[in-house]
Design an enzyme around this catalytic site. Structure first.
Site: not given
Ligand code: RB5
Length: 142
Positions: A10, A65, A67, A98, A133
């Site tokens: 964004d 973005c 954060t 993992h 995993h």
């Protein structure tokens, strides 16, 4: 064959996205799915478009973005997506080994460019370990 990587942001991640594209474009087939300017836009739309490509073509994506959190919350709503919000290279490595992470989320307002590029390189180059995993990843999908 050159790996195809979807990249989206964004407005809050627009500058870092540009740096990542510059960094990767010699070695990867980088597909920028927007946004295409610093004008305000909605990260859920970009995340949705990116993960639809990931699911359709079995590729990986990088989402940026402000954060990294809005992108990761949105991406993880889609079955088959394992989006990892990373702020360090150790986590980026482990989430490939993992969790077989197929979407990397970064925050331009959190992580400086140098560290972000190191995270990107680590995430792209680290292989999934499989084994026990694989079973756990299948449990997520169930
Ligand atoms: C946009 O201002 C900001 O909310 C967005 O980039 C992101 O950080 C949301 O999680």
């Amino acid at each position: 064959m050159t790996e195809r990587i979807i990249i989206g942001s964004d407005h809050g991640g627009f500058m870092l996205k540009g740096e990542i594209i510059k960094h990767l474009q010699a070695d990867y087939d980088v597909v920028d799915i927007g946004c295409y300017s610093k004008d305000s836009c909605d990260y859920p739309i970009i995340a949705k478009n990116a993960v639809n490509e990931v699911l359709k073509t079995n590729c990986r994506a990088i989402l940026v973005c402000g954060t990294g959190i809005g992108m990761s919350i949105t991406a993880n709503r889609f079955k088959g997506i394992r989006a990892s919000h990373c702020t360090d290279a150790f986590t980026a490595r482990m989430t490939r080994m993992h969790n077989n992470s197929n979407v990397l989320c970064l925050g331009e307002r959190i992580t400086g460019t140098g560290l972000a590029l190191d995270i990107v390189d680590t995430w792209l180059k680290t292989e999934f370990e499989g084994g026990r995993h694989q079973r756990r990843v299948e449990q997520i999908e169930d």
